[in-house]
Design a protein around this motif. Structure first.
Motif, short mmCIF file in Angstrom:
data_model
loop_
_atom_site.label_atom_id
_atom_site.label_comp_id
_atom_site.label_asym_id
_atom_site.label_seq_id
_atom_site.Cartn_x
_atom_site.Cartn_y
_atom_site.Cartn_z
N GLY A 122 3.96 22.50 22.56
CA GLY A 122 3.12 21.80 21.67
C GLY A 122 4.00 20.58 20.93
O GLY A 122 4.99 20.29 21.35
N PRO A 123 3.18 19.81 20.32
CA PRO A 123 3.89 18.55 19.55
C PRO A 123 4.87 19.07 18.46
O PRO A 123 4.87 19.84 18.00
CB PRO A 123 2.57 17.70 19.08
N ALA A 124 6.01 18.16 18.33
CA ALA A 124 6.89 18.46 17.33
C ALA A 124 7.07 17.01 16.53
O ALA A 124 7.46 16.15 17.60
CB ALA A 124 8.10 19.15 17.86
N VAL A 125 7.39 16.93 15.39
CA VAL A 125 7.45 15.67 14.81
C VAL A 125 8.98 15.44 14.63
O VAL A 125 9.73 16.27 14.26
CB VAL A 125 6.95 15.61 13.33
N ILE A 126 9.20 14.18 15.25
CA ILE A 126 10.63 13.78 15.01
C ILE A 126 10.90 13.13 13.65
O ILE A 126 12.07 13.63 13.01
CB ILE A 126 10.92 12.80 16.25
N GLU A 127 10.50 12.11 13.38
CA GLU A 127 10.37 11.29 11.95
C GLU A 127 9.26 10.55 11.75
O GLU A 127 8.36 10.44 12.62
CB GLU A 127 11.68 10.70 12.11
N ALA A 128 9.14 10.29 10.58
CA ALA A 128 7.96 9.40 10.14
C ALA A 128 8.68 8.18 9.36
O ALA A 128 9.66 8.15 8.90
CB ALA A 128 7.18 9.95 9.09
N ASN A 129 7.99 7.13 9.69
CA ASN A 129 8.40 5.74 9.39
C ASN A 129 7.79 5.01 8.43
O ASN A 129 6.52 4.99 8.57
CB ASN A 129 8.49 4.82 10.51
N HIS A 130 8.50 4.71 6.99
CA HIS A 130 7.61 4.32 5.97
C HIS A 130 7.07 2.90 6.48
O HIS A 130 6.17 2.55 5.83
CB HIS A 130 8.61 4.42 4.88
N GLN A 168 0.36 9.36 -0.71
CA GLN A 168 1.14 8.11 -1.24
C GLN A 168 1.66 7.29 -0.45
O GLN A 168 2.16 6.04 -0.55
CB GLN A 168 2.20 8.56 -2.38
N ILE A 169 1.69 7.60 0.81
CA ILE A 169 2.36 6.63 2.09
C ILE A 169 1.04 6.62 3.02
O ILE A 169 1.35 7.10 4.22
CB ILE A 169 3.58 7.27 2.56
N LEU A 204 0.80 -1.19 -0.05
CA LEU A 204 -0.01 0.00 0.13
C LEU A 204 0.72 1.44 0.06
O LEU A 204 0.44 2.35 -0.54
CB LEU A 204 -1.04 0.01 1.21
N ASN A 205 2.05 1.10 0.60
CA ASN A 205 2.97 2.38 0.45
C ASN A 205 3.65 2.59 -0.86
O ASN A 205 4.17 1.63 -1.30
CB ASN A 205 3.77 2.72 1.47
N SER A 206 3.82 3.72 -1.31
CA SER A 206 4.42 3.90 -2.59
C SER A 206 6.10 3.73 -2.38
O SER A 206 6.63 4.49 -1.47
CB SER A 206 4.33 5.28 -3.19
N ALA A 207 6.85 2.91 -3.03
CA ALA A 207 8.06 2.66 -2.92
C ALA A 207 8.78 4.06 -3.19
O ALA A 207 9.91 4.46 -2.66
CB ALA A 207 8.89 1.49 -3.33
N GLN A 208 8.64 4.54 -4.25
CA GLN A 208 9.10 5.71 -4.90
C GLN A 208 8.86 6.94 -3.98
O GLN A 208 9.89 7.92 -4.05
CB GLN A 208 8.45 6.25 -6.18
N ALA A 209 7.97 7.07 -3.05
CA ALA A 209 7.62 8.05 -2.09
C ALA A 209 8.27 8.01 -0.82
O ALA A 209 8.53 8.63 0.10
CB ALA A 209 6.31 8.19 -1.74
N ARG A 210 9.34 6.68 -0.63
CA ARG A 210 10.06 6.52 0.51
C ARG A 210 10.95 7.45 1.01
O ARG A 210 10.91 7.84 2.21
CB ARG A 210 10.69 5.06 0.54
#
Length: 339
Positions: free
Chosen positions: A301-309, A287-288, A88-94
């Protein structure tokens, strides 16, 4: 590629990487809750890897040995998570999430911290950055699982040019300021930024699902990752810890061993704001659709550290929670896949 092909390829890859040392480690973990002989445990692990598409660590961490077949069938597993990602997740968008400098640039308003890529910054920029911060976090630009992350006291850096060369040589070229965390979370463990992991899915119809909410807490190190020595507990829909903490070796912590703070019942401040952030960012990356968001809670407030594909799977041990069923149904309901 269909689910069966992805599954077989994953199993073949894991079989090639099977380590006798890891197998012994997992068997020892199971023996803490089961009196079964080692040969029986290993045979059962092998059976579950085929029957339930289950990793050996999954089997050990989630007390699968103690469960009946119909209960085992309810557990989400890392191989199944891998299938969701591949299908379901786009490899190209990784690279949009795994290339950290790119991710930091694209989501500059939400990371809420200053950072620098020492590969492209000149010496004057680097010196100025180091002067502004007493301590920085140094990490690889494409790392995962908390690997290769160090906490650096900038006063200890003498020759900036030589230090930069050393960072490049060990592929630790991303430096960033240390985020201040909310006092409620600092009180639990001040040695790392304790983060929320939100496993989410954005449906094609635009429906946003929070499949799992997790509080990750450091324990003696500078990161809170499960793989890096930290512990985790599951959160309810209001951001309250449901259970004691558990680490990678299946040690259970009713209270934090450093601070003595009780884990169960902890309330994550501004949890709903963190969920809202994850939803907003997910809609920027349709796309992810399947994502694991790591979010810090700062005083502001919240702060994003990272996103995991490819998000890890978090569920609580039955010997800790008293619940003998897993979260597979939540993944099925969100993704629509017959996992």
């Amino acid at each position: 590629m269909g689910q069966l092909a992805v599954r077989l390829r994953y199993l073949a890859g894991r079989a090639r990487k099977l380590s006798p040392a890891n197998l012994a480690e997992f068997t020892d973990q199971v023996k803490r809750v089961s009196k079964a002989p080692s040969a029986v445990i290993i045979a059962d692990m092998l059976w579950c890897s085929v029957r339930y598409d289950m990793g050996f660590r999954d089997y050990a961490v989630w007390d699968i040995r103690l469960l009946k077949g119909r209960e085992r069938a309810t557990w989400m597993t890392h191989p199944k998570s891998f299938r969701i990602t591949r299908m379901l997740n786009s490899a190209q968008a990784r690279p949009l999430v795994e290339d950290k400098p790119r991710f930091y640039q694209d989501f500059a308003d939400d990371i809420r911290r200053e950072w620098l890529d020492v590969r492209i910054a000149d010496d004057d920029e680097l010196r100025a950055f180091l002067r502004r911060h007493d301590v920085v976090i140094a990490k690889p630009t494409n790392g995962f699982g908390g690997g290769g992350i160090d906490r650096v006291t900038t006063a200890d850096i003498g020759d900036v040019t030589a230090w930069r060369a050393g960072q490049v040589a060990k592929d630790q070229t991303l430096i960033e300021e240390v985020l201040p965390q909310h006092p409620d979370l600092a009180a639990v463990y001040p040695g790392s930024v304790n983060t929320v992991r939100l496993v989410t899915f954005l449906g094609k119809d635009g429906t946003f699902h929070v499949i799992a909410g997790v509080l990750r807490i450091g324990n003696g190190g500078v990161i809170d990752n499960f793989a890096g020595g930290g512990m985790f507990t599951m959160l309810d829909d209001d951001g309250v810890a449901l259970y004691a903490g558990v680490d990678k070796q299946s040690h259970v912590y009713e209270t934090h061993p450093v601070t003595g703070v009780q884990i169960k019942g902890l309330r994550v401040p501004m949890y709903r704001e963190a969920v809202a952030m994850a939803e907003r960012l997910s809609r920027r990356l349709p796309q992810i659709p399947y994502m694991g968001w790591d979010i810090a809670i700062t005083p502001d407030g919240p702060a994003v550290i990272e996103a995991n594909h490819n998000s890890s799977v978090f569920q609580m041990k039955p010997t800790v929670s008293g619940v003998r069923t897993g979260l597979l149904s939540r993944y099925r309901d969100a993704t629509g896949l017959a996992l």
